[in-house]
Design a protein around this motif. Structure first.
Motif, PDB file in Angstrom:
ATOM      1  N   GLY A  66       7.803   1.014  -0.491  1.00  0.00           N
ATOM      2  CA  GLY A  66       7.606   0.824   0.931  1.00  0.00           C
ATOM      3  C   GLY A  66       6.196   1.101   1.391  1.00  0.00           C
ATOM      4  N   ARG A  67       6.085   1.645   2.575  1.00  0.00           N
ATOM      5  CA  ARG A  67       4.786   1.836   3.224  1.00  0.00           C
ATOM      6  C   ARG A  67       3.852   2.707   2.389  1.00  0.00           C
ATOM      7  N   ALA A  68       4.372   3.758   1.781  1.00  0.00           N
ATOM      8  CA  ALA A  68       3.522   4.637   0.972  1.00  0.00           C
ATOM      9  C   ALA A  68       2.904   3.874  -0.195  1.00  0.00           C
ATOM     10  N   HIS A  69       3.679   2.957  -0.776  1.00  0.00           N
ATOM     11  CA  HIS A  69       3.150   2.159  -1.882  1.00  0.00           C
ATOM     12  C   HIS A  69       2.035   1.230  -1.381  1.00  0.00           C
ATOM     13  N   THR A  70       2.255   0.602  -0.227  1.00  0.00           N
ATOM     14  CA  THR A  70       1.213  -0.255   0.347  1.00  0.00           C
ATOM     15  C   THR A  70      -0.066   0.535   0.571  1.00  0.00           C
ATOM     16  N   GLN A  71       0.072   1.744   1.076  1.00  0.00           N
ATOM     17  CA  GLN A  71      -1.098   2.578   1.332  1.00  0.00           C
ATOM     18  C   GLN A  71      -1.855   2.876   0.045  1.00  0.00           C
ATOM     19  N   ARG A  72      -1.138   3.149  -1.028  1.00  0.00           N
ATOM     20  CA  ARG A  72      -1.799   3.401  -2.316  1.00  0.00           C
ATOM     21  C   ARG A  72      -2.570   2.165  -2.792  1.00  0.00           C
ATOM     22  N   VAL A  73      -1.971   0.991  -2.606  1.00  0.00           N
ATOM     23  CA  VAL A  73      -2.645  -0.237  -3.025  1.00  0.00           C
ATOM     24  C   VAL A  73      -3.895  -0.477  -2.192  1.00  0.00           C
ATOM     25  N   VAL A  74      -3.790  -0.310  -0.893  1.00  0.00           N
ATOM     26  CA  VAL A  74      -4.938  -0.523   0.000  1.00  0.00           C
ATOM     27  C   VAL A  74      -6.070   0.435  -0.341  1.00  0.00           C
ATOM     28  N   GLU A  75      -5.741   1.679  -0.599  1.00  0.00           N
ATOM     29  CA  GLU A  75      -6.780   2.648  -0.956  1.00  0.00           C
ATOM     30  C   GLU A  75      -7.464   2.268  -2.268  1.00  0.00           C
ATOM     31  N   ALA A  76      -6.688   1.812  -3.237  1.00  0.00           N
ATOM     32  CA  ALA A  76      -7.271   1.409  -4.515  1.00  0.00           C
ATOM     33  C   ALA A  76      -8.202   0.214  -4.336  1.00  0.00           C
ATOM     34  N   GLY A  88       4.468  -0.217 -21.044  1.00  0.00           N
ATOM     35  CA  GLY A  88       3.635  -1.116 -21.827  1.00  0.00           C
ATOM     36  C   GLY A  88       2.913  -2.163 -21.014  1.00  0.00           C
ATOM     37  N   ALA A  89       2.997  -2.106 -19.691  1.00  0.00           N
ATOM     38  CA  ALA A  89       2.329  -3.071 -18.811  1.00  0.00           C
ATOM     39  C   ALA A  89       1.984  -2.372 -17.499  1.00  0.00           C
ATOM     40  N   PRO A  90       1.015  -1.469 -17.504  1.00  0.00           N
ATOM     41  CA  PRO A  90       0.708  -0.672 -16.317  1.00  0.00           C
ATOM     42  C   PRO A  90       0.204  -1.536 -15.161  1.00  0.00           C
ATOM     43  N   PRO A  91       0.512  -1.149 -13.919  1.00  0.00           N
ATOM     44  CA  PRO A  91       0.071  -1.935 -12.761  1.00  0.00           C
ATOM     45  C   PRO A  91      -1.441  -1.827 -12.573  1.00  0.00           C
ATOM     46  N   ASP A  92      -2.008  -2.890 -11.998  1.00  0.00           N
ATOM     47  CA  ASP A  92      -3.450  -2.850 -11.796  1.00  0.00           C
ATOM     48  C   ASP A  92      -3.870  -3.642 -10.570  1.00  0.00           C
ATOM     49  N   GLY A 124       0.711   4.502  -8.294  1.00  0.00           N
ATOM     50  CA  GLY A 124      -0.134   3.440  -7.770  1.00  0.00           C
ATOM     51  C   GLY A 124      -0.918   2.735  -8.857  1.00  0.00           C
ATOM     52  N   PRO A 125      -1.464   1.550  -8.527  1.00  0.00           N
ATOM     53  CA  PRO A 125      -2.187   0.764  -9.529  1.00  0.00           C
ATOM     54  C   PRO A 125      -3.534   1.380  -9.877  1.00  0.00           C
ATOM     55  N   ARG A 126      -3.969   1.149 -11.101  1.00  0.00           N
ATOM     56  CA  ARG A 126      -5.294   1.547 -11.543  1.00  0.00           C
ATOM     57  C   ARG A 126      -6.236   0.356 -11.442  1.00  0.00           C
ATOM     58  N   VAL A 127      -7.506   0.624 -11.234  1.00  0.00           N
ATOM     59  CA  VAL A 127      -8.492  -0.433 -11.076  1.00  0.00           C
ATOM     60  C   VAL A 127      -8.980  -0.896 -12.443  1.00  0.00           C
TER      61      VAL A 127
END
Length: 432
Positions: free
Chosen positions: A226-236, A417-421, A191-194
């Motif tokens: 999928g859905r699990a990824h969306t959940q990780r983004v929403v929580e972040a 070299g380009a982590p999600p955020d 999942g993305p970091r803040v």
């Protein structure tokens, strides 16, 4: 135009064919015996994996059943990432290969020398015994010369040395490539970091100082995420407790019918001034009108070339430039025309390339995504060449542009070299 596309397609196919042949040659052809099971397996993989990659790329556009897209996506897209790093590692190996071969050629193992030294006394004793027998009148009339001893203390045979070097380079390149892709996949799936930045705006009133916008882009829900990824983004996002949430395009890679359930967790987004959405280029590949209706149902407000007034500034959004093919491209006049320019303005636009239009429209801050920061090195350099800003905050005249690397991944679920955020942009007033 058709001829140009055909020529480009042929060039791409030729390049990929050449790269696959090179990888096969170094990993399979140079390291395995003809007719052996290892060569047969490697050769089969060299045909099957590219076909799965092609299938993964075209299945979605061709409207293939979603379960089939998912079956093809993981191996097909991961192979593309692995192919990239295998090729890079093997090219580095070309420089290592002659050095390793020369080192092996100069090496002299100690064991054969020890064996030779222990055999000399026995040989001398045999020669003395033979001499005594001859002196005694033995019936032996001739003694055949002993075969010449084979030297085992010199350089290793050239053929075995080449095989050892080929296998060492192949194993090393595979380990580096697999490790890189494995870590890049973990980076996406965790999942993305803040990320937090502060942007000063001269027109922002003191009462809006500290206003926090959570910027989310390029979630790329599809056959892999999928859905699990969306959940990780929403929580972040919700963990940052923002005043406003801005989803700046490329939410999906597929239809509402296939990905509606994956987007469902977006209902849980929470912000004091609500959640807003603008289209990205991938929405226009996936049915933009249907997705605009669906995000409304999920509680997000689309800004389709329009603006709204918030405490202290105007928030505007424009459609992505990919919408021009459907008559729905960005319209800065409609989104920003006639407003009070003494008020600060924040623009949501998926692609950074519209920054020059934003400057002309008097925008104070543009928030964008699209680039993924390059997603996988060395694609980071390509992103920098193709966009005015690939990631981060830059100023263009009186307008500032912030580009997030995005929260997901397109194609291979890999980031190197380009982590999600997810970026929290805090607006700061410079007024006293």
């Amino acid at each position: 135009m058709v001829v140009l596309y055909v020529l480009i397609a042929l060039a791409v196919v030729g390049l990929l064919t050449g790269v696959h042949w090179y990888v096969w040659r170094r990993l399979v052809g140079d390291t395995t015996a003809r007719g052996g099971w290892a060569r047969r397996t490697g050769t089969m993989a060299a045909f099957v994996l590219p076909l799965m990659s092609v299938g993964a790329v075209i299945s979605g556009r061709a409207g293939a059943p979603f379960p089939l897209q998912r079956v093809l996506a993981w191996p097909g897209y991961l192979w593309l990432a692995l192919l990239l790093y295998l090729t890079l590692a093997l090219l580095v190996g070309e420089a290592v290969r002659p050095l390793l071969g020369a080192w092996l050629g100069r090496r002299k193992p100690a064991e054969p020398a020890d064996v030779r030294s222990t055999e000399r006394p026995a040989a001398a004793a045999d020669e003395a015994a033979a001499g005594r027998t001859a002196d005694a009148g033995s019936a032996v009339t001739a003694v055949a010369p002993a075969p010449a001893a084979v030297r085992t203390d010199g350089p290793a045979p050239a053929a075995s040395r080449r095989l050892f070097v080929a296998r060492a380079v192949a194993v090393g390149a595979t380990a580096v490539a697999a490790g890189t892709v494995g870590y890049g996949t973990y980076t996406v799936l965790r999942g993305p970091r803040v990320k937090r930045i502060t942007v000063p705006l001269a027109k922002l009133p003191r009462r809006a100082h500290g206003f926090r916008i959570a910027v989310v882009s390029d979630i790329h829900l599809g056959p892999i995420l999928g859905r699990a990824h969306t959940q990780r983004v929403v929580e972040a996002v919700n963990h940052t407790n923002p005043d406003l949430i801005a989803v700046v395009g490329d939410l999906v890679d597929g239809s509402v019918a296939d990905l509606g359930p994956a987007a469902e967790p977006l209902r849980a987004l929470r912000a004091r001034h609500g959640s807003y959405f603008v289209t990205g280029n991938h929405e226009y590949y996936s049915g933009a009108d249907a997705w605009l209706d669906h995000v409304r149902e999920l509680g997000l407000r689309p800004l389709e070339n329009e603006r709204t007034e918030l405490p202290g500034f105007d928030l505007a959004g424009v459609n992505d430039v990919a919408g021009e093919s459907e008559g729905q491209g960005p319209d800065f006049g409609k989104a920003l025309g006639g407003r009070d320019r003494s008020r600060a303005s924040v623009l949501l636009a998926h692609q950074p390339v519209v920054i020059h239009d934003a400057v002309k429209a008097g925008v104070d801050l543009q928030l964008s995504g699209h680039t993924h920061g390059g997603q996988v090195w060395p694609g980071t350099y390509v992103a920098e060449l193709a966009n005015p800003t690939a990631a981060g905050l830059e100023r263009y005249g009186d307008t500032q542009l912030y580009v997030t690397r995005g929260a997901g991944a397109w194609g291979p679920p890999v980031r190197v070299g380009a982590p999600p955020d997810v970026t929290v942009v805090e607006l700061a007033s410079t007024r006293t």
